[in-house]
Design a protein around this motif. Structure first.
Motif, PDB file in Angstrom:
ATOM      1  N   UNK A 139       2.273   1.103  -8.057  1.00 46.91           N
ATOM      2  CA  UNK A 139       2.295   2.582  -8.014  1.00 46.91           C
ATOM      3  C   UNK A 139       1.369   3.173  -9.059  1.00 46.91           C
ATOM      4  N   UNK A 140       1.942   3.876 -10.018  1.00 46.91           N
ATOM      5  CA  UNK A 140       1.158   4.452 -11.119  1.00 46.91           C
ATOM      6  C   UNK A 140       0.883   3.466 -12.245  1.00 46.91           C
ATOM      7  N   UNK A 141       1.117   2.177 -11.993  1.00 48.64           N
ATOM      8  CA  UNK A 141       0.795   1.160 -12.997  1.00 48.64           C
ATOM      9  C   UNK A 141       1.999   0.654 -13.780  1.00 48.64           C
ATOM     10  N   UNK A 142       3.183   0.750 -13.167  1.00 51.35           N
ATOM     11  CA  UNK A 142       4.402   0.343 -13.882  1.00 51.35           C
ATOM     12  C   UNK A 142       5.187  -0.694 -13.100  1.00 51.35           C
ATOM     13  N   UNK A 143       5.567  -1.758 -13.776  1.00 54.15           N
ATOM     14  CA  UNK A 143       5.447  -2.025 -15.210  1.00 54.15           C
ATOM     15  C   UNK A 143       4.117  -2.600 -15.684  1.00 54.15           C
ATOM     16  N   UNK A 144       3.136  -2.821 -14.822  1.00 53.37           N
ATOM     17  CA  UNK A 144       1.964  -3.627 -15.166  1.00 53.37           C
ATOM     18  C   UNK A 144       1.097  -3.138 -16.316  1.00 53.37           C
ATOM     19  N   UNK A 145       0.823  -1.806 -16.375  1.00 52.99           N
ATOM     20  CA  UNK A 145      -0.119  -1.353 -17.409  1.00 52.99           C
ATOM     21  C   UNK A 145       0.439  -1.460 -18.832  1.00 52.99           C
ATOM     22  N   UNK A 146       1.671  -0.997 -19.098  1.00 49.45           N
ATOM     23  CA  UNK A 146       2.202  -1.227 -20.453  1.00 49.45           C
ATOM     24  C   UNK A 146       2.261  -2.714 -20.815  1.00 49.45           C
ATOM     25  N   UNK A 147       2.556  -3.554 -19.835  1.00 48.30           N
ATOM     26  CA  UNK A 147       2.595  -5.003 -20.086  1.00 48.30           C
ATOM     27  C   UNK A 147       1.198  -5.496 -20.471  1.00 48.30           C
ATOM     28  N   UNK A 148       0.178  -5.030 -19.760  1.00 44.49           N
ATOM     29  CA  UNK A 148      -1.195  -5.444 -20.068  1.00 44.49           C
ATOM     30  C   UNK A 148      -1.620  -4.982 -21.469  1.00 44.49           C
ATOM     31  N   UNK A 149      -1.178  -3.787 -21.863  1.00 41.49           N
ATOM     32  CA  UNK A 149      -1.537  -3.279 -23.199  1.00 41.49           C
ATOM     33  C   UNK A 149      -0.894  -4.104 -24.307  1.00 41.49           C
ATOM     34  N   UNK A 150       0.371  -4.425 -24.137  1.00 43.92           N
ATOM     35  CA  UNK A 150       1.093  -5.127 -25.205  1.00 43.92           C
ATOM     36  C   UNK A 150       0.754  -6.618 -25.225  1.00 43.92           C
ATOM     37  N   UNK A 151       0.657  -7.223 -24.038  1.00 38.35           N
ATOM     38  CA  UNK A 151       0.319  -8.654 -23.959  1.00 38.35           C
ATOM     39  C   UNK A 151      -1.159  -8.745 -23.598  1.00 38.35           C
ATOM     40  N   UNK A 152      -1.997  -8.447 -24.597  1.00 41.81           N
ATOM     41  CA  UNK A 152      -3.424  -8.308 -24.265  1.00 41.81           C
ATOM     42  C   UNK A 152      -4.120  -9.655 -24.084  1.00 41.81           C
ATOM     43  N   UNK A 153      -3.379 -10.750 -24.288  1.00 44.34           N
ATOM     44  CA  UNK A 153      -3.922 -12.078 -24.012  1.00 44.34           C
ATOM     45  C   UNK A 153      -3.440 -12.605 -22.658  1.00 44.34           C
ATOM     46  N   UNK A 154      -2.712 -11.813 -21.894  1.00 43.16           N
ATOM     47  CA  UNK A 154      -2.292 -12.179 -20.534  1.00 43.16           C
ATOM     48  C   UNK A 154      -3.255 -11.527 -19.542  1.00 43.16           C
ATOM     49  N   UNK A 155      -3.174 -11.982 -18.277  1.00 47.07           N
ATOM     50  CA  UNK A 155      -3.945 -11.376 -17.185  1.00 47.07           C
ATOM     51  C   UNK A 155      -2.988 -10.727 -16.218  1.00 47.07           C
ATOM     52  N   UNK A 156      -3.174  -9.466 -15.935  1.00 45.20           N
ATOM     53  CA  UNK A 156      -2.225  -8.732 -15.098  1.00 45.20           C
ATOM     54  C   UNK A 156      -2.940  -8.207 -13.844  1.00 45.20           C
ATOM     55  N   UNK A 211      -4.344   2.189  -1.279  1.00 44.14           N
ATOM     56  CA  UNK A 211      -5.675   1.965  -1.856  1.00 44.14           C
ATOM     57  C   UNK A 211      -6.043   3.019  -2.902  1.00 44.14           C
ATOM     58  N   UNK A 212      -5.696   4.284  -2.637  1.00 41.84           N
ATOM     59  CA  UNK A 212      -6.149   5.304  -3.585  1.00 41.84           C
ATOM     60  C   UNK A 212      -5.386   5.258  -4.912  1.00 41.84           C
ATOM     61  N   UNK A 213      -4.184   4.731  -4.902  1.00 44.41           N
ATOM     62  CA  UNK A 213      -3.494   4.531  -6.188  1.00 44.41           C
ATOM     63  C   UNK A 213      -4.212   3.451  -7.001  1.00 44.41           C
ATOM     64  N   UNK A 214      -4.570   2.356  -6.331  1.00 46.48           N
ATOM     65  CA  UNK A 214      -5.261   1.268  -7.035  1.00 46.48           C
ATOM     66  C   UNK A 214      -6.630   1.746  -7.538  1.00 46.48           C
ATOM     67  N   UNK A 215      -7.312   2.548  -6.721  1.00 45.11           N
ATOM     68  CA  UNK A 215      -8.617   3.080  -7.152  1.00 45.11           C
ATOM     69  C   UNK A 215      -8.440   3.934  -8.407  1.00 45.11           C
ATOM     70  N   UNK A 216      -7.384   4.747  -8.454  1.00 46.88           N
ATOM     71  CA  UNK A 216      -7.134   5.590  -9.631  1.00 46.88           C
ATOM     72  C   UNK A 216      -6.820   4.719 -10.850  1.00 46.88           C
TER      73      UNK A 216
END
Ligand code: SAH
Length: 248
Positions: A89-106, A113-118
């Motif tokens: 959706x709007x990047x949850x939970x993935x984006x906060x996870x990517x920020x905190x675990x910056x050595x992981x790949x998310x 499609x337009x949500x992913x493009x955003x």
């Protein structure tokens, strides 16, 4: 232009609930993420949760609480996990996870499609480099050889019933990997229905972790599945079927 309010920091709440606190850099990244989501929300409907306290609790805190066991581990020794956020959706939970675990790949996956493009434009602007983008359905990605059984962790929040989520997630998870289903309430009936179908997908129920949200004291349950056997090729079924006719 949108007027962005400041997110609360709430270090005591992070500490008391998760025995973890964001670094000053991470707190700045959360603030930048909040501003970017509000701005993108003017063009694409990413979230209805926009007030600072609500965003903090329902998006930041909630996204990260699902990974409490990893938050408590010292980051330096952490291995690099491959994560897929199904129905981000709007990047949850993935984006906060990517920020905190910056050595992981998310990998951020969504059928819209337009949500992913955003999310892609936003990540680029914010300099979030450890993310990739899958503008596709879980039923399709689950059959692609580069993605099948390729992830250490699958995350799913607000994507469907537990049995539907299990069918989306388990084909993507490596043997020994986990799927984390973010749920609100959780009942014995739901658990029985889920446990009944997991063997067909090669999964097993590892545990159900209960936690209360720190600001509004709402119930959260994380339902943790592990992959114990390969998922038979017939799963996931054709697009639409796992949601319309959940296994069970
Ligand atoms: N995880 C986010 C968004 C939940 S809304 C959050 O908790 O805030 C559910 C999202 O799942 C929608 O964006 C929808 O497009 C996506 N979705 C639903 N079924 C899907 C499927 N089969 N494959 C991929 N994405 C799906």
């Amino acid at each position: 232009m949108v007027q962005t309010m400041d997110l609360p920091d709430l270090p005591e709440q992070w500490q008391a609930s998760l025995q973890w606190q964001p670094t000053p850099t991470q707190a700045q990244q959360f603030q930048a993420l909040y501003a970017a989501i509000l701005a993108a929300n003017l063009e694409v409907n990413l979230t209805r949760i926009t007030s600072p306290e609500e965003f903090w609790e329902k998006h930041l805190w909630d996204s990260l609480q699902g990974l409490a066991p990893w938050l408590r581990e010292p980051m330096a020794s952490g291995e690099s996990l491959r994560v897929v956020d199904i129905g981000t959706g709007g990047g949850f939970p993935g984006l906060p996870v990517a920020l905190v675990f910056d050595h992981w790949w998310v990998a951020l996956m969504d059928a819209t499609r337009k949500k992913i493009a955003a999310l892609e434009r936003m990540s680029q602007r914010l300099g979030i480099a450890n993310v990739s983008f899958l503008p596709e359905r879980a039923e399709q990605v689950g059959h692609q050889p580069v993605h099948r059984e390729a992830y250490d962790l699958a995350l799913l929040r607000a994507v469907g019933s537990a049995n539907t989520c299990a069918e989306y997630a388990l084909p993507l998870v490596k043997l020994g990997g986990q799927a984390i289903l973010y749920r609100g309430q959780w009942s014995a009936e739901e658990e029985a229905r889920l446990v009944g179908i997991l063997p067909r997908l090669g999964g097993d129920l590892l545990e159900v972790r209960a936690i209360t949200t720190p600001l509004t004291q709402a119930a959260r349950h994380n339902v943790i599945l592990t992959k114990v056997n390969p998922t038979p090729d017939q799963f996931p079924r054709l697009p639409g079927i796992p949601a319309k006719s959940p296994l069970g």
